[in-house]
Design a protein around this motif. Structure first.
Motif, PDB file in Angstrom:
ATOM      1  N   ASP A 171       0.798  -1.229   0.000  1.00 10.39           N
ATOM      2  CA  ASP A 171       0.000   0.000   0.000  1.00 10.39           C
ATOM      3  C   ASP A 171       0.829   1.277   0.000  1.00 10.39           C
ATOM      4  O   ASP A 171       0.467   2.257   0.617  1.00 10.39           O
ATOM      5  CB  ASP A 171      -0.980  -0.019   1.184  1.00 10.39           C
ATOM      6  N   ILE A 172       1.966   1.249  -0.711  1.00  8.38           N
ATOM      7  CA  ILE A 172       2.743   2.483  -0.860  1.00  8.38           C
ATOM      8  C   ILE A 172       2.512   2.972  -2.292  1.00  8.38           C
ATOM      9  O   ILE A 172       2.731   2.220  -3.249  1.00  8.38           O
ATOM     10  CB  ILE A 172       4.242   2.236  -0.617  1.00  8.38           C
ATOM     11  N   GLY A 173       2.067   4.197  -2.425  1.00  7.37           N
ATOM     12  CA  GLY A 173       1.718   4.716  -3.746  1.00  7.37           C
ATOM     13  C   GLY A 173       2.851   4.566  -4.740  1.00  7.37           C
ATOM     14  O   GLY A 173       3.990   4.928  -4.447  1.00  7.37           O
ATOM     15  N   GLY A 174       2.545   4.016  -5.905  1.00  4.26           N
ATOM     16  CA  GLY A 174       3.528   3.961  -6.995  1.00  4.26           C
ATOM     17  C   GLY A 174       4.615   2.920  -6.803  1.00  4.26           C
ATOM     18  O   GLY A 174       5.503   2.793  -7.645  1.00  4.26           O
ATOM     19  N   GLN A 175       4.553   2.196  -5.703  1.00  3.44           N
ATOM     20  CA  GLN A 175       5.585   1.192  -5.408  1.00  3.44           C
ATOM     21  C   GLN A 175       4.964  -0.194  -5.566  1.00  3.44           C
ATOM     22  O   GLN A 175       4.047  -0.535  -4.823  1.00  3.44           O
ATOM     23  CB  GLN A 175       6.078   1.412  -3.969  1.00  3.44           C
TER      24      GLN A 175
END
Ligand SMILES: Cc1cc2nc3c(=O)[nH]c(=O)nc-3n(C[C@H](O)[C@H](O)[C@H](O)COP(=O)(O)OP(=O)(O)OC[C@H]3O[C@@H](n4cnc5c(N)ncnc54)[C@H](O)[C@@H]3O)c2cc1C
Length: 338
Positions: free
Chosen positions: A53-57
């Motif tokens: 749930d880490i944006g863009g990762q």
């Protein structure tokens, strides 16, 4: 003359590490003080768990994530003090902070307090049959999943951490058995739904006793007790994972001009920009409490940016309120060959 830093970050978890990067980006002389022998904070408790749930990762294991985070945090060569416990934080009359540790004192114009839940230690199982010395198949933290392959694993606990581990074992362990003293699991709904698909869940149940083999120093069976009718059942186990929460040591002596506002006697009350009751002292990451606070990694990043920007303005009130975007920074461009 003591070595005076612009920013000293207490705690080398996600919030502290990202603060270090951002502080460097804003041209400030930065130090991180961390009690443990390595950086990474509580993400080190779940090195093989995937973080989604880490944006863009794309999904990434805790271990790989920490490595990236540390590399980024060290971009601007901050001073890093490991194995160092902050025991007292003192605000001097001239506004400088004296940070006293078990190994000496440090001096700083501003402090970012990023201690998470403090120094954390898993709560130990305290029932008959558990000796003081460690049992080799009793786990409080799961550092590697492979050891559970084709094994019968009992997980005790009903919170997010316990259920996360039980879910990660799907397709690895032969049998997963979750026991929890409460009437309902307290983990996130989606985790619980997923769990019920592959694990045997026993509610209103506690571990009453452990039967270990003295020679092999391994648990062979556990005795479970139903909390409603007190009935007991014996279960053979290959591994027991106990996730009963953490003891949090936050025993820092504060010598400040004002009381730090506390929420639930623990979390530091801040504004959404991480400002505490003390000028020059900011709190970031899990320790910070304000309306809308997100207790996730993304929340750590937002807090870190705010804390560093506020620290910059504390030192240089005329400074830009925000940093330039990182792609305009020469050091970042060199490091990542942009
Ligand atoms: C099992 C588990 C799974 C999780 N999964 C996710 C997930 O999938 N996605 C997500 O976004 N978040 C997840 N989280 C939450 C996320 O890990 C935290 O929000 C985040 O790591 C908090 O970082 P922090 O820097 O605020 O604190 P921490 O990581 O706790 O770091 C604080 C650091 O401060 C140090 N410290 C404390 N006191 C002192 C002192 N006196 N002197 C020196 N050092 C000190 C500690 O040793 C520690 O290293 C999970 C948490 C857990 C427990």
């Amino acid at each position: 003359m003591h070595d005076l830093y612009d920013v000293t970050i207490i705690g080398g978890g996600a919030a502290g590490l990202y603060s270090s990067f951002y502080s460097g980006l804003r041209g400030m002389k930065t130090k991180i003080i961390e009690y443990q022998s390595s950086l990474g904070g509580k993400v080190q408790l779940f090195p093989e768990k995937k973080i989604w749930d880490i944006g863009g990762q794309p999904p990434i294991t805790g271990d790989a994530f920490i490595k990236q985070l540390i590399a980024q945090a060290l971009t601007f060569n901050p001073t890093v003090e490991l194995n160092t416990k902050v025991v007292q934080l003192e605000e001097r009359a001239d506004g400088i902070f004296d940070i006293h540790t078990n190994t000496g004192s440090h001096y700083s114009k501003t402090v970012i307090f990023a201690v998470g839940g403090g120094i954390i230690n898993p709560q130990k199982l305290s029932v008959d049959g558990v000796p003081k010395a460690d049992l080799k198949n009793l786990h409080y933290v799961v550092r590697s999943f492979e050891q559970f392959r084709d094994q019968h694993v009992v997980v005790s606990g009903g919170g997010n951490t316990a259920i996360d581990w039980a879910n990660e074992l799907k397709g690895i362990a032969k049998e997963i058995h979750v026991v929890y003293r409460g009437e309902e699991l307290s983990a996130h709904e989606s985790q619980v739904t997923f769990l019920k698909d592959h694990a045997h869940v026993q509610l209103n149940t506690t571990i009453h006793r452990v039967i270990a083999n003295d020679e092999t120093r391994a648990i062979e069976k556990i005795v479970l007790q139903n909390t409603i009718d007190q009935s007991e059942t014996e279960v053979a186990v290959d591994h027991l994972i106990v996730s009963h929460g953490f003891d949090m040591d936050q025993s820092i002596d504060f010598k400040l001009s004002k009381e730090l506002g506390r929420v639930n006697d623990f979390y530091v009350e801040t504004t959404a920009q991480t400002v505490t009751a003390i000028p020059g002292l900011f709190a970031a990451g899990d320790i910070a409490s304000y309306s809308g606070k997100v207790n996730l990694l993304v929340g750590c990043f937002q807090d870190a940016v705010n804390a560093v920007n506020m620290a910059k303005l504390h030192i240089e009130p005329q400074a830009n309120k925000t940093a330039m975007v990182s792609s305009h920074n020469e050091r970042v461009q060199k490091t990542y060959a942009l």
